[in-house]
Design a protein around this motif. Sequence first.
Motif, PDB file in Angstrom:
ATOM      1  N   ASP A   1      -3.653  -8.873  -2.783  1.00  0.00           N
ATOM      2  CA  ASP A   1      -4.640  -7.852  -3.140  1.00  0.00           C
ATOM      3  C   ASP A   1      -5.428  -8.279  -4.370  1.00  0.00           C
ATOM      4  OD1 ASP A   1      -3.862  -6.240  -1.052  1.00  0.00           O
ATOM      5  OD2 ASP A   1      -2.555  -4.983  -2.291  1.00  0.00           O
ATOM      6  N   MET A   2      -4.736  -8.826  -5.358  1.00  0.00           N
ATOM      7  CA  MET A   2      -5.405  -9.302  -6.559  1.00  0.00           C
ATOM      8  C   MET A   2      -6.328 -10.467  -6.234  1.00  0.00           C
ATOM      9  SD  MET A   2      -2.199  -8.893  -9.185  1.00  0.00           S
ATOM     10  CE  MET A   2      -2.979  -9.733 -10.543  1.00  0.00           C
ATOM     11  N   SER A   3      -5.902 -11.339  -5.333  1.00  0.00           N
ATOM     12  CA  SER A   3      -6.720 -12.485  -4.947  1.00  0.00           C
ATOM     13  C   SER A   3      -7.986 -12.043  -4.229  1.00  0.00           C
ATOM     14  CB  SER A   3      -5.923 -13.419  -4.040  1.00  0.00           C
ATOM     15  OG  SER A   3      -4.828 -13.955  -4.732  1.00  0.00           O
TER      16      SER A   3
ATOM     17  N   CYS B   1      -7.114  -2.090   5.606  1.00  0.00           N
ATOM     18  CA  CYS B   1      -6.436  -0.839   5.210  1.00  0.00           C
ATOM     19  C   CYS B   1      -7.165  -0.200   4.026  1.00  0.00           C
ATOM     20  CB  CYS B   1      -4.970  -1.064   4.879  1.00  0.00           C
ATOM     21  SG  CYS B   1      -4.009  -1.725   6.237  1.00  0.00           S
ATOM     22  N   GLY B   2      -8.471  -0.453   3.940  1.00  0.00           N
ATOM     23  CA  GLY B   2      -9.298   0.144   2.903  1.00  0.00           C
ATOM     24  C   GLY B   2      -9.357  -0.618   1.596  1.00  0.00           C
ATOM     25  N   ARG B   3      -8.570  -1.684   1.440  1.00  0.00           N
ATOM     26  CA  ARG B   3      -8.502  -2.388   0.149  1.00  0.00           C
ATOM     27  C   ARG B   3      -9.817  -3.071  -0.218  1.00  0.00           C
ATOM     28  NH1 ARG B   3      -3.598  -3.686   2.595  1.00  0.00           N
ATOM     29  NH2 ARG B   3      -4.341  -5.772   3.029  1.00  0.00           N
ATOM     30  N   VAL B   4     -10.472  -3.713   0.728  1.00  0.00           N
ATOM     31  CA  VAL B   4     -11.737  -4.390   0.427  1.00  0.00           C
ATOM     32  C   VAL B   4     -12.819  -3.354   0.126  1.00  0.00           C
ATOM     33  CG1 VAL B   4     -13.572  -5.810   1.431  1.00  0.00           C
ATOM     34  CG2 VAL B   4     -11.188  -6.514   1.667  1.00  0.00           C
TER      35      VAL B   4
ATOM     36  N   SER C   1     -15.034   0.874   5.787  1.00  0.00           N
ATOM     37  CA  SER C   1     -13.990  -0.043   6.225  1.00  0.00           C
ATOM     38  C   SER C   1     -13.767   0.217   7.704  1.00  0.00           C
ATOM     39  CB  SER C   1     -12.708   0.213   5.428  1.00  0.00           C
ATOM     40  OG  SER C   1     -11.714  -0.702   5.793  1.00  0.00           O
ATOM     41  N   ILE C   2     -14.036  -0.771   8.535  1.00  0.00           N
ATOM     42  CA  ILE C   2     -13.854  -0.638   9.981  1.00  0.00           C
ATOM     43  C   ILE C   2     -12.473  -1.175  10.324  1.00  0.00           C
ATOM     44  CG2 ILE C   2     -14.750  -1.245  12.255  1.00  0.00           C
ATOM     45  CD1 ILE C   2     -17.492  -1.682  10.851  1.00  0.00           C
ATOM     46  N   GLU C   3     -11.584  -0.285  10.701  1.00  0.00           N
ATOM     47  CA  GLU C   3     -10.186  -0.619  10.968  1.00  0.00           C
ATOM     48  C   GLU C   3      -9.925  -0.622  12.475  1.00  0.00           C
ATOM     49  OE1 GLU C   3      -8.293  -1.568   8.553  1.00  0.00           O
ATOM     50  OE2 GLU C   3      -9.424  -0.839   6.838  1.00  0.00           O
ATOM     51  N   ALA C   4      -9.246  -1.651  12.957  1.00  0.00           N
ATOM     52  CA  ALA C   4      -9.022  -1.818  14.391  1.00  0.00           C
ATOM     53  C   ALA C   4      -7.819  -1.035  14.913  1.00  0.00           C
ATOM     54  CB  ALA C   4      -8.864  -3.294  14.726  1.00  0.00           C
TER      55      ALA C   4
ATOM     56  N   SER D   1      -2.768   2.622  12.517  1.00  0.00           N
ATOM     57  CA  SER D   1      -1.976   2.535  11.285  1.00  0.00           C
ATOM     58  C   SER D   1      -2.833   2.048  10.118  1.00  0.00           C
ATOM     59  CB  SER D   1      -0.764   1.631  11.472  1.00  0.00           C
ATOM     60  OG  SER D   1      -1.156   0.312  11.762  1.00  0.00           O
ATOM     61  N   ASN D   2      -3.720   1.070  10.355  1.00  0.00           N
ATOM     62  CA  ASN D   2      -4.613   0.609   9.286  1.00  0.00           C
ATOM     63  C   ASN D   2      -5.597   1.704   8.876  1.00  0.00           C
ATOM     64  OD1 ASN D   2      -3.293  -1.792   9.539  1.00  0.00           O
ATOM     65  ND2 ASN D   2      -5.098  -3.008  10.012  1.00  0.00           N
ATOM     66  N   GLU D   3      -6.067   2.464   9.869  1.00  0.00           N
ATOM     67  CA  GLU D   3      -6.981   3.563   9.570  1.00  0.00           C
ATOM     68  C   GLU D   3      -6.292   4.602   8.677  1.00  0.00           C
ATOM     69  OE1 GLU D   3      -9.345   7.198  11.788  1.00  0.00           O
ATOM     70  OE2 GLU D   3      -7.582   6.289  12.720  1.00  0.00           O
ATOM     71  N   HIS D   4      -5.072   4.962   9.001  1.00  0.00           N
ATOM     72  CA  HIS D   4      -4.339   5.952   8.209  1.00  0.00           C
ATOM     73  C   HIS D   4      -4.083   5.447   6.796  1.00  0.00           C
ATOM     74  CE1 HIS D   4      -3.953   8.623  11.545  1.00  0.00           C
ATOM     75  NE2 HIS D   4      -3.245   7.762  12.257  1.00  0.00           N
ATOM     76  N   GLN D   5      -3.715   4.178   6.670  1.00  0.00           N
ATOM     77  CA  GLN D   5      -3.495   3.601   5.340  1.00  0.00           C
ATOM     78  C   GLN D   5      -4.792   3.590   4.542  1.00  0.00           C
ATOM     79  OE1 GLN D   5      -1.409  -0.167   5.374  1.00  0.00           O
ATOM     80  NE2 GLN D   5      -0.140   0.500   7.081  1.00  0.00           N
ATOM     81  N   GLY D   6      -5.887   3.216   5.211  1.00  0.00           N
ATOM     82  CA  GLY D   6      -7.190   3.193   4.545  1.00  0.00           C
ATOM     83  C   GLY D   6      -7.620   4.572   4.082  1.00  0.00           C
ATOM     84  N   ARG D   7      -7.422   5.574   4.929  1.00  0.00           N
ATOM     85  CA  ARG D   7      -7.776   6.951   4.542  1.00  0.00           C
ATOM     86  C   ARG D   7      -6.927   7.427   3.366  1.00  0.00           C
ATOM     87  NH1 ARG D   7     -11.416   9.025   7.827  1.00  0.00           N
ATOM     88  NH2 ARG D   7     -11.533   8.277   9.963  1.00  0.00           N
TER      89      ARG D   7
END
Length: 184
Positions: A13-15, A47-50, A65-68, A71-77
Amino acid sequence: IGGDVESGVAESDMSYYYIIARTLNLLRGILGANYHNKSFYDVSGSCGRVALTAALLYDWEKVESIEATSSNEHQGRALLGRMDRHHIDVNVIKRNFMDYEWGDGDVCFFDTTVFQEHIDEGILLQKFEYAAMGLQAGSLLIIVTHWPKRLLGNAFRMVNKDEHRKIDSNKTVNVWSFEKKTAA
């Protein structure tokens, strides 16, 4: 590069934060890019990080953030739902980047390495290039890939190539920056 045990921030994430900050800053310096009231898309999903990184760095009008996957959508939200930048429209969308309209993007981020277990990066970049043909001239693309050679065609001008960026102890990538030369 190192993770932060106290905050739970992962090394990768830091990178990625550093990669996005560095690349957006380079594009400002090289092209005079202005991000104020512009649109940013993470078309590969993170997952919303970018999207969070972009929204924290600049005063965009819209960040998506376009999540495929669900689970990624829920994490991003969950991640972006706590964001307190009321003047920025921040969204998480559960779709495939090829089935979603992101032609209004001023800056689009695409990380092909997140899909490498499922599909060849070269084929994925062909699909991305086809979808990116809908962008307007002057739109900027940031592409993260393992590939050392250019994979986008002549409709895109290479602005910068940042080679051998270390994401974590197991992953090194190339970060390509392109500008769309032709109209949609």
